[in-house]
Design an enzyme around this catalytic site. Structure first.
Site, PDB file in Angstrom:
ATOM      1  N   ASP A   1       0.856  -1.190   0.000  1.00 47.77           N
ATOM      2  CA  ASP A   1       0.000   0.000   0.000  1.00 47.77           C
ATOM      3  C   ASP A   1       0.891   1.239   0.000  1.00 47.77           C
ATOM      4  OD1 ASP A   1      -1.763   2.069   0.376  1.00 47.77           O
ATOM      5  OD2 ASP A   1      -2.951   1.048   1.900  1.00 47.77           O
TER       6      ASP A   1
ATOM      7  N   HIS B   1       0.559   8.116   3.593  1.00 50.89           N
ATOM      8  CA  HIS B   1       1.198   7.453   4.733  1.00 50.89           C
ATOM      9  C   HIS B   1       2.713   7.662   4.768  1.00 50.89           C
ATOM     10  CE1 HIS B   1      -2.690   5.570   5.201  1.00 50.89           C
ATOM     11  NE2 HIS B   1      -2.621   5.108   3.966  1.00 50.89           N
TER      12      HIS B   1
ATOM     13  N   GLY C   1      -4.922   2.200   7.931  1.00 52.55           N
ATOM     14  CA  GLY C   1      -5.967   1.585   8.743  1.00 52.55           C
ATOM     15  C   GLY C   1      -5.780   0.086   8.887  1.00 52.55           C
TER      16      GLY C   1
ATOM     17  N   ILE D   1      -0.200   9.602   8.197  1.00 51.58           N
ATOM     18  CA  ILE D   1      -0.968   8.770   9.118  1.00 51.58           C
ATOM     19  C   ILE D   1      -0.668   7.295   8.874  1.00 51.58           C
ATOM     20  CG2 ILE D   1      -2.800  10.490   9.291  1.00 51.58           C
ATOM     21  CD1 ILE D   1      -4.480   8.746   7.394  1.00 51.58           C
TER      22      ILE D   1
END
Length: 309
Positions: A208, A213, A231, A228
Site C-alpha cells: 500500500d 502514509h 488503517g 498517518i
C-alpha cells in the site's frame, strides 16, 4: 456528483462482471508484513510472535497472520474500478470497514486467483458507499482460501441515482460486519503496544504505497499534520493482540474478522486493545493512549479455545 461516460443503469451495473486478478507471495512477504504490524517490535525474541518472521527449520515453516489476507484486496478500489455508469476519484476514498473470513490455514507461499465482485453500493447524496468482495483461491484448486469485503466511503461520488429513491444495493447477510456495542464490563484482556515512528514506512512495503502514509506534503494537503498510519496496519496490530491474548498465540484459531475504522492513528502512538470474550466471539476496541481516542472496533470469531482458557 460522480461523472460518467454513460448514464447510471442499475441493471447494467449489477450484471457487470469484474475481472479476476492473480498474485503470488512468498515467505519474505509474510515476514515483512508481520514486522509491518509490529511483530517482535517490543521484544525481538517474543515466543508468541517470532514464529511469524522466523523458524529454526527454515522460512518455509513460518506461520502466517490471518490479517495478511487483507493485502489480497489492495488495488481493487484504490486503482479505480471499471463500473458502468459509476466513476469516482480514488484520491477521495476513505477506508471504512474490513470484513475477512479465513477458511483454512494460510500457506507461507502461494500463487492465487482472486475473484472480485460488487458487494454493495449506496448513494448517500454527496458521497457513496462502495463495497467490493474478493474471494481468493490457490491456483489449481477450487477450495476457497479466504474472503475479503472492503467498504469504502467515496467523497464526491454520490448523486448518481436516476430516481427519487437513492440507489441502495447489498448482496451479503445483514449480520456480517455489524457495528459492535462495546461492553461496559472489565475486558477479558488488554494489550498495549507502541507503534514505531517508522511504522507506516515499513508497512507500506507490503504493497500500500499511498503517499498519504509517507509524504508530509500529501498529508498536509489532506488535512493532517503529518503522515498517518494505514488503517489495515492498525487492524493488524489489534488482531495480533487478540491472537496473543485470547488465542494463546495460535493464528489458525481466527475464523472471522470485522473491523470498523473510527479515527486516524499517527505512527509512534501507543495502541491499547481491549478484548471481551463471549462464547467464541471476541469484541474488541483499540484506542490511542496518548489521545484516549477510539480508532478501531470490531469482533473476531474464533474456532475454539485451548483448555487453558
Amino acid at each position: 456528483m460522480t461523472t460518467s461516460d454513460s448514464e447510471f443503469n442499475p441493471d447494467l451495473l449489477l450484471s457487470h462482471k469484474l475481472p479476476e486478478t492473480r498474485s503470488t507471495y512468498n515467505e519474505r512477504d509474510v515476514a515483512i508484513y508481520a514486522l509491518g504490524i509490529g511483530a517482535c517490535g517490543q521484544d525481538a525474541v517474543d515466543s508468541d510472535e517470532l514464529k511469524f518472521v522466523y523458524h529454526e527449520n527454515g522460512q518455509e515453516h513460518i506461520q502466517v497472520l490471518p490479517t495478511f489476507v487483507s493485502l489480497f484486496s489492495l488495488g481493487s478500489l484504490t486503482d479505480g474500478l471499471d463500473l458502468p455508469g459509476f466513476k469516482y476519484d480514488p484520491s477521495l476514498l476513505l477506508h471504512g470497514q474490513q470484513y475477512i473470513e479465513v477458511y483454512r490455514p494460510l500457506p507461507s507461499k502461494a500463487s492465487l486467483i482472486h475473484k472480485v465482485s460488487l458487494a454493495g453500493l449506496q448513494d448517500k447524496g454527496k458521497a457513496a458507499i462502495l463495497e467490493i468482495e474478493t474471494r481468493s483461491y490457490e491456483q489449481g484448486s477450487d477450495e476457497l482460501l479466504c474472503m475479503n469485503r472492503t467498504t469504502a466511503f467515496l467523497r464526491g461520488a454520490g448523486g448518481f441515482s436516476k430516481s427519487s429513491k437513492p440507489f441502495s444495493y447489498k448482496n451479503y447477510p445483514s449480520n456480517q460486519g455489524l457495528a459492535v456495542k462495546i461492553p461496559q464490563t472489565q475486558p477479558s484482556a488488554v494489550c498495549e503496544e507502541r507503534t514505531q515512528p517508522s511504522q507506516a514506512l515499513l508497512y507500506r512495503l507490503s504493497g500500500d504505497y499511498n503517499p498519504l502514509h509517507s509524504d508530509p506534503n500529501v498529508a498536509k494537503l489532506a488535512g493532517f499534520p503529518r503522515p498517518i498510519l494505514h488503517g489495515l496496519c492498525t487492524l493488524g496490530f489489534a488482531i495480533k493482540a487478540v491472537i496473543k491474548c485470547i488465542c494463546k498465540g495460535d493464528p489458525s484459531a481466527v475464523k472471522t474478522i470485522s473491523g470498523r475504522f473510527l479515527a486516524t492513528v499517527f505512527p509512534g502512538e501507543t495502541l491499547i486493545t481491549e478484548m471481551w470474550l463471549h462464547g467464541l466471539r471476541v469484541t474488541y476496541q483499540t484506542k490511542v493512549k496518548e489521545r484516549n481516542k477510539a480508532v478501531l472496533s470490531g469482533y473476531v470469531d474464533i474456532r475454539g479455545l485451548s483448555s487453558s482458557l
